[in-house]
Every structure is written in C-alpha cells, then in structure tokens.
Design a protein around this motif. Sequence first.
Motif, mmCIF file in Angstrom:
data_model
loop_
_atom_site.group_PDB
_atom_site.id
_atom_site.type_symbol
_atom_site.label_atom_id
_atom_site.label_comp_id
_atom_site.label_asym_id
_atom_site.label_seq_id
_atom_site.Cartn_x
_atom_site.Cartn_y
_atom_site.Cartn_z
ATOM 1 N N ASP A 738 0.850 -1.186 0.000
ATOM 2 C CA ASP A 738 0.000 0.000 0.000
ATOM 3 C C ASP A 738 0.890 1.242 0.000
ATOM 4 O OD1 ASP A 738 -1.978 1.822 0.170
ATOM 5 O OD2 ASP A 738 -2.721 1.218 2.151
ATOM 6 N N SER A 739 0.567 2.182 -0.883
ATOM 7 C CA SER A 739 1.405 3.381 -1.007
ATOM 8 C C SER A 739 1.315 4.287 0.206
ATOM 9 C CB SER A 739 1.009 4.167 -2.261
ATOM 10 O OG SER A 739 -0.363 4.539 -2.211
ATOM 11 N N ASN A 740 0.374 4.062 1.108
ATOM 12 C CA ASN A 740 0.254 4.882 2.316
ATOM 13 C C ASN A 740 1.000 4.290 3.505
ATOM 14 O OD1 ASN A 740 -1.486 6.754 1.050
ATOM 15 N ND2 ASN A 740 -3.244 5.390 1.394
ATOM 16 N N THR A 741 1.806 3.283 3.265
ATOM 17 C CA THR A 741 2.565 2.650 4.348
ATOM 18 C C THR A 741 3.605 3.617 4.899
ATOM 19 O OG1 THR A 741 2.267 0.507 3.267
ATOM 20 C CG2 THR A 741 3.988 0.674 4.962
ATOM 21 N N GLU A 742 3.684 3.724 6.241
ATOM 22 C CA GLU A 742 4.665 4.608 6.862
ATOM 23 C C GLU A 742 6.065 4.031 6.706
ATOM 24 O OE1 GLU A 742 1.952 3.601 8.197
ATOM 25 O OE2 GLU A 742 0.755 5.334 8.867
ATOM 26 N N VAL A 743 7.049 4.932 6.697
ATOM 27 C CA VAL A 743 8.430 4.530 6.480
ATOM 28 C C VAL A 743 8.951 3.706 7.657
ATOM 29 C CG1 VAL A 743 10.780 5.377 6.072
ATOM 30 C CG2 VAL A 743 8.834 6.542 5.025
ATOM 31 N N TRP A 744 8.518 4.073 8.896
ATOM 32 C CA TRP A 744 9.036 3.342 10.061
ATOM 33 C C TRP A 744 8.625 1.867 10.029
ATOM 34 C CZ3 TRP A 744 5.875 0.863 13.493
ATOM 35 C CH2 TRP A 744 4.518 1.220 13.506
ATOM 36 N N LYS A 745 7.488 1.582 9.423
ATOM 37 C CA LYS A 745 7.079 0.180 9.291
ATOM 38 C C LYS A 745 8.003 -0.566 8.339
ATOM 39 C CE LYS A 745 2.166 1.051 10.211
ATOM 40 N NZ LYS A 745 0.781 0.902 9.711
ATOM 41 N N LEU A 746 8.422 0.103 7.273
ATOM 42 C CA LEU A 746 9.362 -0.528 6.353
ATOM 43 C C LEU A 746 10.697 -0.790 7.030
ATOM 44 C CD1 LEU A 746 8.715 1.480 3.044
ATOM 45 C CD2 LEU A 746 7.973 -0.832 3.584
ATOM 46 N N VAL A 747 11.185 0.206 7.785
ATOM 47 C CA VAL A 747 12.481 0.035 8.470
ATOM 48 C C VAL A 747 12.403 -1.085 9.489
ATOM 49 C CG1 VAL A 747 14.204 1.179 9.913
ATOM 50 C CG2 VAL A 747 13.044 2.460 8.083
ATOM 51 N N LEU A 748 11.305 -1.129 10.239
ATOM 52 C CA LEU A 748 11.149 -2.175 11.247
ATOM 53 C C LEU A 748 11.062 -3.553 10.593
ATOM 54 C CD1 LEU A 748 10.817 -2.723 14.272
ATOM 55 C CD2 LEU A 748 8.335 -2.484 13.961
ATOM 56 N N PHE A 750 12.352 -4.300 7.773
ATOM 57 C CA PHE A 750 13.637 -4.583 7.153
ATOM 58 C C PHE A 750 14.568 -5.288 8.136
ATOM 59 C CE2 PHE A 750 17.912 -3.494 5.748
ATOM 60 C CZ PHE A 750 17.840 -3.788 4.393
ATOM 61 N N PHE A 751 14.539 -4.869 9.393
ATOM 62 C CA PHE A 751 15.399 -5.500 10.397
ATOM 63 C C PHE A 751 14.725 -6.698 11.052
ATOM 64 C CE2 PHE A 751 17.166 -1.182 10.188
ATOM 65 C CZ PHE A 751 18.503 -1.486 10.018
ATOM 66 N N LEU A 752 13.386 -6.755 11.017
ATOM 67 C CA LEU A 752 12.647 -7.894 11.559
ATOM 68 C C LEU A 752 11.759 -8.447 10.449
ATOM 69 C CD1 LEU A 752 11.627 -6.434 15.034
ATOM 70 C CD2 LEU A 752 13.515 -7.991 14.541
ATOM 71 N N PRO A 753 12.325 -9.260 9.532
ATOM 72 C CA PRO A 753 11.570 -9.749 8.367
ATOM 73 C C PRO A 753 10.302 -10.500 8.703
ATOM 74 C CG PRO A 753 13.917 -10.114 8.073
ATOM 75 C CD PRO A 753 13.738 -9.670 9.482
ATOM 76 N N PRO A 754 10.191 -11.229 9.834
ATOM 77 C CA PRO A 754 8.915 -11.933 10.090
ATOM 78 C C PRO A 754 7.709 -11.006 10.187
ATOM 79 C CG PRO A 754 10.669 -12.856 11.456
ATOM 80 C CD PRO A 754 11.231 -11.628 10.812
ATOM 81 N N LEU A 755 7.930 -9.719 10.414
ATOM 82 C CA LEU A 755 6.805 -8.795 10.529
ATOM 83 C C LEU A 755 6.056 -8.608 9.212
ATOM 84 C CD1 LEU A 755 8.293 -6.003 12.843
ATOM 85 C CD2 LEU A 755 6.682 -7.823 13.446
ATOM 86 N N ILE A 756 6.678 -8.981 8.105
ATOM 87 C CA ILE A 756 5.979 -8.805 6.828
ATOM 88 C C ILE A 756 4.808 -9.770 6.689
ATOM 89 C CG2 ILE A 756 8.090 -7.987 5.707
ATOM 90 C CD1 ILE A 756 8.404 -10.696 4.407
ATOM 91 N N SER A 759 0.041 -8.125 10.016
ATOM 92 C CA SER A 759 -0.791 -7.053 9.443
ATOM 93 C C SER A 759 -0.152 -5.682 9.582
ATOM 94 C CB SER A 759 -2.164 -7.059 10.126
ATOM 95 O OG SER A 759 -2.017 -6.850 11.535
ATOM 96 N N LEU A 760 1.140 -5.646 9.897
ATOM 97 C CA LEU A 760 1.817 -4.359 10.038
ATOM 98 C C LEU A 760 1.839 -3.593 8.724
ATOM 99 C CD1 LEU A 760 3.492 -2.491 11.902
ATOM 100 C CD2 LEU A 760 5.543 -3.694 11.090
ATOM 101 N N ILE A 761 2.090 -4.317 7.638
ATOM 102 C CA ILE A 761 2.132 -3.709 6.308
ATOM 103 C C ILE A 761 0.981 -4.258 5.487
ATOM 104 C CG2 ILE A 761 3.492 -3.429 4.198
ATOM 105 C CD1 ILE A 761 6.002 -3.693 5.832
#
Length: 1262
Positions: A738-748, A750-756, A759-761
């Motif tokens: 989703d293009s409205n995803t916050e950047v901090w969610k991407l960074v988080l 990126f370092f914690l791949p299971p979060l993908i 429902s975070l993103i």
Amino acid sequence: MIRMKKIEKENEGVGGERKSENDQSWIPKTIKKRVCTTFVEDSSSNGALCQCGGARDIHASITAGDHVISQWDSEQHTSEYPTDAFGQLEFAGARRRNSPFLRLAHDTPPNNVYSLMTSQWGLPIPNLVISVVGGEGKEKVKPWVREVIRQGLVRAAQSTGAWLMTSGLREGVGRCVGEAVRDHCATASSLSQAKVIAVGVAPWGLIYQRQQLVNPQGSFPARYYVHNMPHECSCLDNNHQAFLLVDDGSVGHRGSETMFRANLEDFISHQRTGIWGSGSIEIPVLCVLIAGDAAMLERVDLSLKNTTPWLVLAGSGPAADLIAAILKDLSIPLSPPVSPTLPTAAEESRKSASVELRDKVREKIKKHFPSETELEKLVDQALSIYHNRDLITVFHGDQEGQDDFDRIILRALVRAAKRDANDPSEYTEELKLAVAWDRVDIAKSELFNGDIQWKYEDLEESMTDALVNDKPHFVRLFVENGLNILDYLTYHRLESLYSSLSDCNLVSSLLQRRLQERVGLVGSQTRLALPDENYSFKSHASTLTTPSAARDLTLYEVSRVLSEIMEDVCQPFYYTTLGVEQGWASRKAMKHMNKLLLTESVYRKQRCMSPWIALFIWAVLQNRREMSIYFWEMAGESVLSALAGCKILRELSKLETETETKLSMKELAQTFENLAHDVFSECYQSNESRSFKLLIRQSSVWGSATCLQMATTADARLFFSHDGVQTLLSEIWWGDMDSNTEVWKLVLSFFLPPLIYSSLISFKEQEKDEEPEEFHQGKELDSVDGAESLVDVINTEDDVEECNALRGKREASKAITLKRPFLLHRWRQFWFAPVTSFLGNVLMYFLFLFLFAYILLVDFKPPPPDGPASSELVLYFWVFTLVCEEIRQTFFVGSTTVIQRMKLYIQDIWNKCDITALALFILGLLCRMFPWSYNFGRAVMCVDYVVFTLRLIHIFAVHKQLGPKIIIVGKMVKDVFFFLFFLGVWLMAYGVANQALLYSYDSRPGWIIRRVFYRPYMHIYGQIPLDEIDADKQQERECTDNVTLIHQGAEPCPQSDANWLVLILLSVYLLVTNILLVNLLIAMFSYTFNKVQEHSDVHWKFQRHNLIVEYHSRPCLSPPFIIISHLHIFFKRVIQRLPSNKSQHFMLDLKSKEASLLNTWESTLKENLLSRQGKKQRESDTERLKRTSTKVDSVLKQMSEIRDHDRRLRKLESEVEYCSTALSWIVEALSQSDFVKQTSPPPLPSKGIASKRPTFSRSKLC
C-alpha cells in the motif's frame, strides 16, 4: 541560401557594402550597356542632335554626306560596352532600405537577369508576375483606376506573393503602383511586406540625373537625388524594390524597354513556382493594360503572340478602351492565333479578315486615335489582338468591385491556361494557381463547394505542391475532399519529399552527409564505377538505372539521421522495409542499400505503412509548425507522437546555429509537450487504468518505444509532473504494498523480516478474473481492461522471465501465483518492491560510510605485512561489490549496443560521481600498500570519503522537500563557477601586485603561490594580517631582510617603498570582492532560487522518475550482499541465456486487438480535446474581433454597393427627367404647330406618377 544572401544585401555599413561589391564584381563582365557610336542627324534639330537623342559631340563617328542614313537603328548604330551602373540605389531623404539596380542592354538574355534577381539580389521566387503597362507620361490617372491599383492589385499581389512589374518611373501608373505598395508596407506585417515586390523596368535614356548612378566598379550605394526636374523628364520612383534600367543607346525616348520586358515576361512564364522551383505549375505572368497610346497595341500584340494573358481595364484610357470595344462589338469566327515566327503574319491576317471587318476596326481606331496616320498598321495589330482574344479578359472598373480583383486575375489566368492545357478541365489549372498563391479561400468557395467531383488523379500533383511548399490548409482541404493518403504516400514519394528539402535546412545537411558516406562506398565497389569510367554493367544490371541511382537520397539515410536524433529510445525506422537487419554494421547496411538500388527497388512502389506518422516526422524535421500539428491530429498514438515530436525538435535545436530557428524549434517542442500533457490529462480523467497502459504500451509505429521512455529522453518535465504519471510511478515504487505505508514500518520490517507476514504492512489483493477469454474478445472499448493488471505488468519476478513464451498472458501470471506458497509470495512482494530496494541501499550505504570513517579514523593500519586490518578487507570487498554493480549498470542495462550503453551511462552526473569515487578508492588502495606512498594513499582515501559522502545527495532526491532543494543547489554550483571566474581575475591582479610590491626579494615558489592566491582569497573572509601588509607596523613583529635567513625559514619583512600603493590596492580589492562580487553572487543565487522554485515541483517529479527507474532495475539485495544477485544474473544471462525482462522496465506489449482498441479510445479523447479547444478559441476575444471585423467589412462593402447603386439611380433619374422634359417640349411644340392635327386630347397621367414626375405622363405619348 537565398535568405542568407538577402540578409547580406540588407546589411548596412562599410563591411556589408564591401561584401556586396565583391559579390557583384562579375556583373560588368556579363552584363553590357549600349552606346550610340554613329551620328544619324535628326532633321528637326538642325543637325545638333542625333536621332538617338544624343548630342553630336558624344558620338564616335558621323555619317558622311554620300552615306546619308534616313533611320537610326539601335542594332546597327550602337556598340556594346561593360555596364557601368549597378549596385544599390539609395534615394535621398527616403527612409527605406536600398534598392538594387542594373543598367543593361535591351538584348540582354533574360535568363541572366532573372538569375541575378533571385540569387544575387535575393528577391523571392514569385508565385505570380503582374506586369502593369500603359498609363505612362504626365497624364493624370483616373480616380477609380487608383482605387483598383490600391485596393485590388496590391492586395491581390500580397495574397499571391507576386511581383509587380511597372515602368519604375515616378509618373502615371508607375507612381500609383509605387504609392500603393508603400501604403501596404506601412500597415502590413514584415511577412506580408516580403510578398509584394515592385520591380521597375525603365528606359535608361529617359531617367533624369542618371549620371548619379554611373560607377564602373559598382555603387554601394548610389545616392540618387532629384532637384528642379524639368517637366519633360522622368525620375525613378523610390517605392520600388528593384530596378532594371534598359539601355538601347537612345536618350529621351520611350519604349526602348518594350522588347526586353516582353522577353523577360516570357522567360519567367516558363519557370517553376515554389521553393527552388518545386511547384507543380510554371510561374503565371499576367499583363494589365491601363490606358495606353497607339504604340501600346504593338506591345499587346507582341505579348499575345508569346501567349501571355492580358487583363484590360476598360474605361481607363484610349488603348484599353479600344481593345475592350473591339472585343465587345466585333463578332467573327475564332481563327488560329498568329504565329510570332512567321514574317508574313500581318499579310495572312489581312487576307483572312473581311473588308467590312477592317472598316469597323478602322473606324474604332479613328475614334480613339484620331491623329494617328499609320492606320493600316494599327488595324493589322488590332485584328491580330482580336484573333488572340481568348487570352484577354476585360475588367470594367465602374461596374465590378475592387474586392474581387484577385478572383478576376485568377479567372484571367485560368482562361489563358485552358487555351494551352492538355487537360480540357479548367478546374485543374485553377486549382494549381490557387495552390501556388496559397489562396485556400478561393479554392473552398470556387472549387470545393460541392459542385465538382474531384478524382484522386486531379489532386495528386497539387498535394505534392502543397506539401513541399508548406501549405497545410490545402493539405487538409485535399484530404477532406477525396485524396486517400494511403494511396498517395508510397515510399518513393516519401523519398522525393525528403529530397525536396532546402539546402539551408539543418536536416538536409545531415541527410547529405549520410548520403556522401554511402556514395563514397559506391566508388570502392568495382561494379559501381563512376560514370566517366566507361564501365559496362553486367547483364542483370544493364537494364536498370545507371550508378546515379545509388546517389539518390533514400530512406536509409533518413533512418540513420532519425536514429542519431532519437538515440536508443526506439528501433531504427524503415529497416524492415529496406531489408536491413538491426544488428548490421553501417558498412554492411550501406553495401546492401547500394545493391538494392541497382535492382528494381520494389519497396519504392509499396504503400507507407503509417503515412500520417511518416508525414509527421517529415514536417517536424523541417520545423513546420502548422503542417506538423495537422499531421499529429491525423496520426494515431497522440501522446507518444507528440512526445516524439518534442524529442526530435529539442535534439535539432541543439544542432541548430541560427538563433531564430533554434527558438522556434524550442517553442514548437514545448507546444507538442503541452499537447501530450493535455491529451494524457483527458485520458487520465476518463479512465485511470487505461491511461496507465497508455504510458507503458510499446508502440509498433515508434519502434517499440513507450511514452515514459520518450518523455524521459525528450526531457518532458511538464509531462512527468502530471498526476497520472506520478500515480503510476508511485504504484511502481511501492510494488504490491500500500502506497500509504509509513516509512518506520518498512524500516522495522527490514530488520525484523517476520513482521511482513503480520498485518503491520498492508499488501494489495491479487486481482481475480475468472472471465473466459471469449468474453474479453467480445468487448468493445472496455476490452482493454482485459489485459493484465498493472501489478502483473511491472512484475519483475524471475519466474516470469523464465516463462518468456507466456509473458504478457494472464494464464502464466495466474499459474505462477497459484504454484507459489504464501510465505514465498509475501516474501517476494516485500523484498522485490523498488522502495524496499531503495531503503536497503540507503541503510547499507550509511553502514558503508560508517565503516569507511571508522577505518580512516581508527583502524587504518600500516602497509603490509602489518596491515591492512580485517575491517579494511571487508571495506575492500564492499567496494568490489559496488564496482560489480556499476559494471552491471553499464553493460547489462538496455537493449542497445555496448557503446551506446556506455554513452548513456556516462551522461548521468551521479554515475560520473560513482566512477570518480571508485577510481580514487582504487588509487588510494594501491598507494597505501607501499611504504613510500602510504601517506599519499591515506590522503586519497580521505578525499574519496568526501566523494562517497556527497553521493548521499542523490539518495535524498526522492524526498518531496529535499528533492527540489538538491536541484537548486546544483544550479547554484554552476553560478559559483561563473563567480569564481570573476573572482580569479581580481584575485590574481591584486595578489601579483601585492607580492611584487612587498616581497620582491622572496623567491620561494611555495610562499609566492601562497601570497598570490591563498592570502588574497582569505582576505575576503576577514583574515587580513596588517603586520604583514602594512610596512609601518613591521616593528611590532620580528622579521629580516636577509635572503639567506629567509630561505632558512625566517619571516621576511615587507618593503616600505610603496606602502601607500599597497594599502590603496587592498582597499580597492576588498571593495570589489566583498561588496561588488559577493553581492553579485547573492543576486545570482537569489535569481536561481526564484527561477527554480517556481517549477521546483516539476523538476523534482522528473528527478523522482529517474530514481524510481534506477532502483526498479536494481537487484533487490544491497551491497555487499548484492554479489549474490550478480552471480544469479550471470548464471541466467550468460549460462542459460535467458532474456532480461527487468532491463526493459515499464514496457507492456499489447495484442493487436487490444492495442487497436486502446488507440481508438485515445483518438476519441483527442478529438474531444481538440473540439473543446477549438470552441474555446472561437469564443476568445481575438476570434470575436476577427469575426466582427469581417462583418464590418462585409457591411462596408454592401454600403459601397448601395452607394454605387444610388449613384446609378440618380444618374438614371436625371437622364429620364431630361428625356421627359425634352419629350414635353416636343409635345408642346407639336401641339402648337399645324403639323399634327389634334383629334383628341393627350392622355392624362396616373395620379401617383403625376404627383411625383409630371413629365413622365407626357413621355408616354411617344
């Protein structure tokens, strides 16, 4: 070429005059004058004058008494000498440019004169020549004739681009024409002024003060001044643009120019109209007879025998009235025209005419010329004129309006053309004339009003004329009235259109350069020997064209020029038609073309596959605004075509040297960019998904190019700023997220791949489409949506690449999606998105800079064997992966040749920065490995760290706030370079003077450079050590004048001899640098900031596109882990030889039906846009004023006609009243006489008539 020469002629000043003199130095060698060398006594002058009009003492010889000559003859009694009067003519007191003039003999070949006028003098090739004859001398011209000349003749000349040929004298009709041209030029635009050329053909011996023009070397200019001119003399009219002064050796005689003028008119009538004589018809010549004396009949008869048409103004004077009366009253069968070559033409005409007819003609001649004695000669001439009456049109000025004078001229020329035309239809000739004059209004009202059924063959030649001579209104008219462009435009005709380009055109020079390369290869082939080598071709080529066929311009040269202009954005044009493969070397392709041209060249007979696109490219290459816009309207793929036109024009503007042409190219390029923006905006508002497909759809017409590719290479920043383009880029940038995803969610994540997997993103749902294929094929315009979704289009998954055979099909995408587990699918959705790749590169790049800084500050070990440290080895490997990535971007991105890929790579400023950083790192690495260069290597590494850090600026370009500021900083850096140039001048001037005045004895190079450059530069920032500059303060510091001690390191003392001058120079230097130059730099920065800030959003959006394209094509892993992706790519591309789908980013290959439906949808919206723009333009104030002006002109015309009718009615009433009065008098006289007996009283008049006109009742008695 003609325009350049014309500009040179208009240049004023000594330099321009000297150049004109050198250019015309050949004239005396070619053009001659006539001088009377034999004195033939004139009996009326008592022996003082010769019959030529000259005095006795100017003649070389005098006839003896026993050899008395009764009649002077120019051919026998004159001699030729080089002309002594030519150059530029400047009228004293006249504020206008100089007029070229030439004195020439009456028997000068007209071809030399015409070439001089068009090439040397720079007169434009006429579309019509109107030769105005008659009305000479001091007789007053009638007022209505003046109005015809002013309102009708000059306006017709302006609308047709004509030459007006007159006597050139300031008298009679010549003066009226000159004044009419002057008034026209005073109110018309510069373009309209250039269309009306008044050429004066005057007798040399009749010109007053002609000696002012004499100069054997040419006059540049000759100043012509007339004062106290006698009544019987004539002077030149200053309102003419050129003068031909015809000399037959006579002085003060009229008519010496008659024969030359008739020959010149006949020669011009056999030349072609249009640019470089490319028109479809010969130049029409029309003689207009106004008044005239008896001698004018011979002039008319002479031109008619040359089949020159005439327009006679009835009522203007004797000769014109005589011809009009003869044509009106006489009625005999039309006999063949008298041949001008037969010496007995007059006798044959006399024998064929009846005695009664001759008597009638004789009576009319006596009526108009009662004092003439040679009646039989005039009768013969009049009868000869009557036999050629089909070449004569009579204009009744008191009955016909001047507003339709151009149509009357057209009818006169059509009538004459019909006499000699092979085609019996007069409409074809009328159409050719209308095209030559660019009078589309006449063509619409007279020829294309629905009464005539035009055939393709009738319009073909005129269509070519309209294309070559840039007449888009006629092209539109022909297409709307039956001309099929598919039948018209073959490849052979397209080559002919390119061959017709003007020599001064930029594209023509480029084509000729490529043609010379191929022709040069022809000479090296033995079977294509030059024509002068008496070489006989083999049997298979003997029946074909000569080797000159290989020297003709072909589509291959056009394709090469277009490839150079378009670069690698699209595949070469016309290669498939010519049988040339894309991968061939240029030499092999040229050899193939040379062989092809020696065969029948079947491709030339083929129809052009995309005629409107081909014509659009042809028009754009010539910078023809109206023509190219019309072809764009007719062509398909409107957005891509407009962007392609923008690309071509901007590339040509870089090569163009003329400022005016360059500006017009840039303006037209911006027009096409605006058109592309407007059409795409219309599409985006109509349907968002289709508009996205429009941007990434590969075009078969434009060599598989897409709109985004074309806009990128065309630098179409306005187009990229459109919301629809940015929306597409945002969807590509975020991938399936989703293009409205916050950047901090991407960074988080990126370092914690299971979060993908949580429902975070938010991820986009996969499109579901269960409709059968038959259903999509049955749709109309909506079936475009049946293509794959945007996510599928931009998907760069490796599985899609490997299934290349099924690429672009929905079944392949769905099958792959179904086979892939959810964990792998979600993993790829996150890591394969360009935003994730960008984020990973940013984070890893910060880690790289941190590691680099740590090594430089803490862990930079000595040379081997003590170093380097393990962390430094990690840095080396990291840089190695960066080098591998730059190699991939250079050699493995794009579908063009390796050289083109390298050129494209090096054009980017950030790629240059990468090369610099990597080169410095390699240099520092090599130097730090050796003890003798260790410190230098460390210094290089430190500088390299600065370069790597500055590379971060490019990463911030994606930010909406920082991106525009980066652009502003880049513009300001350019301003700094200009500032440093000015600063360097003052810095060197002050530094050298300061060093020479204070420390002249200190010769140490290092200290000289420091005091000349470094110290003056630091003065700008306030560091001014007065104790080192001011000699009066040297007691405050320890210093020495000993050179030996100074070389050992002691501080030198400043010299005090010129201490006052040093302080003055310091004050001036600080004033200029700190106040003038620094404020100049601030002003430059302010201007740059304001200029860029206005369009910062546009610039940033374009820069953002480049960044998205770059990271879309990059592997998902970041350095140093990117080496894994590189190995994977190497295995697939080199070992398995699978094509890369990612290298061709943003491309969608639609099926033929889907592409056709998309084009139809785009064309429909384009038509809606053009219709709305046309309506808006029609409702604009300018168009309203034009319509109001037209209506006012129509009302004025009707009012003039009403006044004319009223005048006629009043005249008729006066005549009727006179008749009524006379009849009343007769009736009264008869009633009082005994001649008639009254049996009954006269009838009474009716009440209405009697109350108004009592005399009308009496008139009824008659």
